[in-house]
Design a protein around this motif. Structure first.
Motif, PDB file in Angstrom:
ATOM      1  N   ALA A 119      54.506  50.748  33.242  1.00 34.09           N
ATOM      2  CA  ALA A 119      54.754  49.754  32.199  1.00 34.09           C
ATOM      3  C   ALA A 119      53.455  49.146  31.675  1.00 34.09           C
ATOM      4  CB  ALA A 119      55.672  48.654  32.733  1.00 34.09           C
ATOM      5  N   ILE A 120      52.498  48.935  32.567  1.00 31.69           N
ATOM      6  CA  ILE A 120      51.198  48.407  32.152  1.00 31.69           C
ATOM      7  C   ILE A 120      50.526  49.356  31.169  1.00 31.69           C
ATOM      8  CG2 ILE A 120      48.839  47.974  32.956  1.00 31.69           C
ATOM      9  CD1 ILE A 120      50.164  46.962  35.603  1.00 31.69           C
ATOM     10  N   MET A 121      50.498  50.639  31.513  1.00 30.46           N
ATOM     11  CA  MET A 121      49.831  51.604  30.641  1.00 30.46           C
ATOM     12  C   MET A 121      50.552  51.742  29.307  1.00 30.46           C
ATOM     13  SD  MET A 121      47.391  52.041  32.596  1.00 30.46           S
ATOM     14  CE  MET A 121      46.449  53.109  31.522  1.00 30.46           C
ATOM     15  N   LYS A 122      51.880  51.688  29.333  1.00 29.04           N
ATOM     16  CA  LYS A 122      52.637  51.752  28.076  1.00 29.04           C
ATOM     17  C   LYS A 122      52.328  50.543  27.210  1.00 29.04           C
ATOM     18  CE  LYS A 122      55.609  53.702  25.352  1.00 29.04           C
ATOM     19  NZ  LYS A 122      55.306  55.004  24.724  1.00 29.04           N
ATOM     20  N   SER A 123      52.237  49.373  27.825  1.00 26.68           N
ATOM     21  CA  SER A 123      51.914  48.164  27.077  1.00 26.68           C
ATOM     22  C   SER A 123      50.517  48.237  26.468  1.00 26.68           C
ATOM     23  CB  SER A 123      52.021  46.942  27.999  1.00 26.68           C
ATOM     24  OG  SER A 123      51.704  45.754  27.302  1.00 26.68           O
ATOM     25  N   LEU A 124      49.572  48.805  27.207  1.00 26.39           N
ATOM     26  CA  LEU A 124      48.201  48.900  26.711  1.00 26.39           C
ATOM     27  C   LEU A 124      48.079  49.863  25.532  1.00 26.39           C
ATOM     28  CD1 LEU A 124      46.199  48.878  30.063  1.00 26.39           C
ATOM     29  CD2 LEU A 124      46.236  47.084  28.314  1.00 26.39           C
ATOM     30  N   GLU A 125      48.962  50.841  25.450  1.00 21.30           N
ATOM     31  CA  GLU A 125      48.934  51.746  24.306  1.00 21.30           C
ATOM     32  C   GLU A 125      49.077  50.970  23.000  1.00 21.30           C
ATOM     33  OE1 GLU A 125      51.367  55.282  24.461  1.00 21.30           O
ATOM     34  OE2 GLU A 125      51.302  55.294  26.644  1.00 21.30           O
TER      35      GLU A 125
ATOM     36  N   ALA B 199      44.947  45.269  33.716  1.00 23.50           N
ATOM     37  CA  ALA B 199      46.359  44.945  33.929  1.00 23.50           C
ATOM     38  C   ALA B 199      46.670  43.521  33.479  1.00 23.50           C
ATOM     39  CB  ALA B 199      46.725  45.123  35.401  1.00 23.50           C
ATOM     40  N   ARG B 200      45.746  42.605  33.713  1.00 23.26           N
ATOM     41  CA  ARG B 200      45.967  41.222  33.291  1.00 23.26           C
ATOM     42  C   ARG B 200      46.063  41.130  31.758  1.00 23.26           C
ATOM     43  NH1 ARG B 200      44.780  36.555  36.157  1.00 23.26           N
ATOM     44  NH2 ARG B 200      43.351  37.668  37.539  1.00 23.26           N
ATOM     45  N   PHE B 201      45.231  41.913  31.070  1.00 24.79           N
ATOM     46  CA  PHE B 201      45.217  41.874  29.610  1.00 24.79           C
ATOM     47  C   PHE B 201      46.418  42.589  28.995  1.00 24.79           C
ATOM     48  CE2 PHE B 201      43.895  43.995  25.591  1.00 24.79           C
ATOM     49  CZ  PHE B 201      43.746  42.851  24.813  1.00 24.79           C
ATOM     50  N   SER B 202      47.100  43.411  29.765  1.00 21.81           N
ATOM     51  CA  SER B 202      48.145  44.277  29.218  1.00 21.81           C
ATOM     52  C   SER B 202      49.297  43.527  28.555  1.00 21.81           C
ATOM     53  CB  SER B 202      48.713  45.173  30.327  1.00 21.81           C
ATOM     54  OG  SER B 202      49.466  44.403  31.255  1.00 21.81           O
ATOM     55  N   GLY B 203      49.531  42.295  28.973  1.00 23.35           N
ATOM     56  CA  GLY B 203      50.663  41.546  28.434  1.00 23.35           C
ATOM     57  C   GLY B 203      51.961  41.824  29.148  1.00 23.35           C
ATOM     58  N   TYR B 204      51.943  42.717  30.133  1.00 29.53           N
ATOM     59  CA  TYR B 204      53.155  43.026  30.892  1.00 29.53           C
ATOM     60  C   TYR B 204      53.554  41.821  31.731  1.00 29.53           C
ATOM     61  CZ  TYR B 204      56.385  45.383  34.006  1.00 29.53           C
ATOM     62  OH  TYR B 204      57.503  45.731  34.716  1.00 29.53           O
ATOM     63  N   ASP B 205      54.880  41.604  31.906  1.00 29.39           N
ATOM     64  CA  ASP B 205      55.348  40.377  32.571  1.00 29.39           C
ATOM     65  C   ASP B 205      55.507  40.517  34.087  1.00 29.39           C
ATOM     66  OD1 ASP B 205      57.618  41.941  32.835  1.00 29.39           O
ATOM     67  OD2 ASP B 205      58.871  40.696  31.518  1.00 29.39           O
ATOM     68  N   PHE B 206      55.318  41.727  34.643  1.00 31.14           N
ATOM     69  CA  PHE B 206      55.415  41.955  36.088  1.00 31.14           C
ATOM     70  C   PHE B 206      56.733  41.405  36.652  1.00 31.14           C
ATOM     71  CE2 PHE B 206      50.980  41.969  34.925  1.00 31.14           C
ATOM     72  CZ  PHE B 206      50.521  43.122  35.524  1.00 31.14           C
ATOM     73  N   ALA B 207      57.807  41.772  35.979  1.00 27.81           N
ATOM     74  CA  ALA B 207      59.136  41.258  36.352  1.00 27.81           C
ATOM     75  C   ALA B 207      59.542  41.688  37.756  1.00 27.81           C
ATOM     76  CB  ALA B 207      60.167  41.738  35.333  1.00 27.81           C
TER      77      ALA B 207
ATOM     78  N   PHE C 170      51.352  41.255  42.265  1.00 27.78           N
ATOM     79  CA  PHE C 170      51.061  42.663  41.988  1.00 27.78           C
ATOM     80  C   PHE C 170      49.631  43.007  42.402  1.00 27.78           C
ATOM     81  CE2 PHE C 170      48.866  45.486  38.990  1.00 27.78           C
ATOM     82  CZ  PHE C 170      49.536  46.674  39.225  1.00 27.78           C
ATOM     83  N   LEU C 171      48.677  42.152  42.057  1.00 33.05           N
ATOM     84  CA  LEU C 171      47.283  42.397  42.395  1.00 33.05           C
ATOM     85  C   LEU C 171      47.085  42.473  43.909  1.00 33.05           C
ATOM     86  CD1 LEU C 171      44.312  42.708  41.560  1.00 33.05           C
ATOM     87  CD2 LEU C 171      44.165  40.200  41.457  1.00 33.05           C
ATOM     88  N   ASP C 172      47.723  41.575  44.643  1.00 33.21           N
ATOM     89  CA  ASP C 172      47.619  41.598  46.108  1.00 33.21           C
ATOM     90  C   ASP C 172      48.180  42.890  46.685  1.00 33.21           C
ATOM     91  OD1 ASP C 172      46.432  39.122  46.169  1.00 33.21           O
ATOM     92  OD2 ASP C 172      48.271  38.027  46.640  1.00 33.21           O
ATOM     93  N   GLU C 173      49.328  43.333  46.148  1.00 31.50           N
ATOM     94  CA  GLU C 173      49.924  44.568  46.657  1.00 31.50           C
ATOM     95  C   GLU C 173      49.049  45.769  46.330  1.00 31.50           C
ATOM     96  OE1 GLU C 173      53.909  47.333  46.144  1.00 31.50           O
ATOM     97  OE2 GLU C 173      54.096  45.173  45.830  1.00 31.50           O
ATOM     98  N   PHE C 174      48.488  45.781  45.118  1.00 29.33           N
ATOM     99  CA  PHE C 174      47.629  46.905  44.750  1.00 29.33           C
ATOM    100  C   PHE C 174      46.406  46.957  45.662  1.00 29.33           C
ATOM    101  CE2 PHE C 174      44.217  49.079  42.621  1.00 29.33           C
ATOM    102  CZ  PHE C 174      44.845  50.213  42.129  1.00 29.33           C
TER     103      PHE C 174
END
Length: 267
Positions: free
Chosen positions: A162-168, A223-231, A240-244
């Protein structure tokens, strides 16, 4: 021409680019592409200038290398660390015409087109105008960028996609530009086109400092800039960052990214 925000812009970006650049890989790729002493070389989107410096070494004796980048910070870094009698740097946007710079025997475009999803072909056409007839244009970029991991959770897998799709859409980023490079040179009538496919990232076992720094910054900034909401994550991006980080630090983790290199001779 409207400026485009660089996806990975942050205070340590020149350092990130410098650390992740491997001179042995650059030399191998450039040798495969046909670099030779005496050539006039242009490195478009030169980043920290480390690659430009290596290309400059490879065209000695008698050659020169010019690194071109849209970011003043990167050009300043290159001038401070790598400029010498045969390596120079220029602050320049590669999208408008550059024919005032003259013609080059060998033009290198690595890890630039991924940031120009909507206009990458037009950008290559413009860059092609500074390639000397009979000269070489080299396009190198990634495919499935940031999307090939194993050992992570299902929710992380969904979040990364989802992050990569948002960045497109949000950042004009193209995770799949590598597969397009051959067609670009083919459609522009280049001759003697060759393609090489390999692994850019191949990360397993103990985590190296360079990989840790590079990928942590990718996630912290991109990932932070992507605008994804990390639902998928109750506490959003920070969870998400901690898990990654936990996943990426574990030696069981396997991560790879395909890299596609294409070279062609301008008729």
């Amino acid at each position: 021409m409207q400026a485009q925000r660089y996806l990975m812009e942050h205070g340590d970006e020149s350092l990130r680019l410098d650390i992740k650049t491997d001179n042995e890989v650059t030399a191998r790729q450039a040798t495969w592409a046909g670099i030779a002493p005496g050539m006039r070389v242009a490195d478009i989107g030169c980043g920290s200038g480390k690659t430009t410096s290596k290309l400059g070494e490879l065209v000695q004796p008698g050659g020169t290398a010019l690194g071109i980048d849209i970011a003043e910070q990167r050009v300043a870094f290159g001038r401070e660390h790598y400029q010498n009698e045969y390596v120079n740097f220029l602050h320049r946007d590669a999208r408008p015409p550059m024919t005032d710079l003259g013609a080059f025997d060998f033009v290198w475009v690595r890890f630039l087109l991924e940031y120009h999803r909507a206009n990458s072909y037009d950008l290559v056409q413009n860059i092609s105008d500074i390639v000397e007839p009979g000269g070489t244009l080299v396009l190198i970029d990634l495919d499935y960028n940031c999307l090939t991991h194993f050992g992570h959770s299902d929710r992380m897998d969904r979040a990364l996609a989802a992050i990569m799709k948002s960045l497109e859409g949000r950042a004009n980023f193209d995770p799949y530009v590598g597969r397009k490079l051959y067609s670009y040179l083919y459609d522009m009538g280049y001759q003697d086109i060759s393609v090489e496919v390999g692994a850019h990232h191949q990360i397993f076992g103990a985590l190296k400092h360079a990989d840790d720094f590079n990928w942590t910054k990718k996630v912290e900034v991109g990932a932070r800039f992507s605008g994804y909401d990390f639902a998928e994550y109750e506490n959003g991006f920070e969870e998400f960052l901690d898990e990654f980080r936990t996943f990426f630090a574990h030696p069981r983790r396997f991560t790879y990214t395909p890299i596609i290199a294409v070279r062609g001779r301008k008729p």
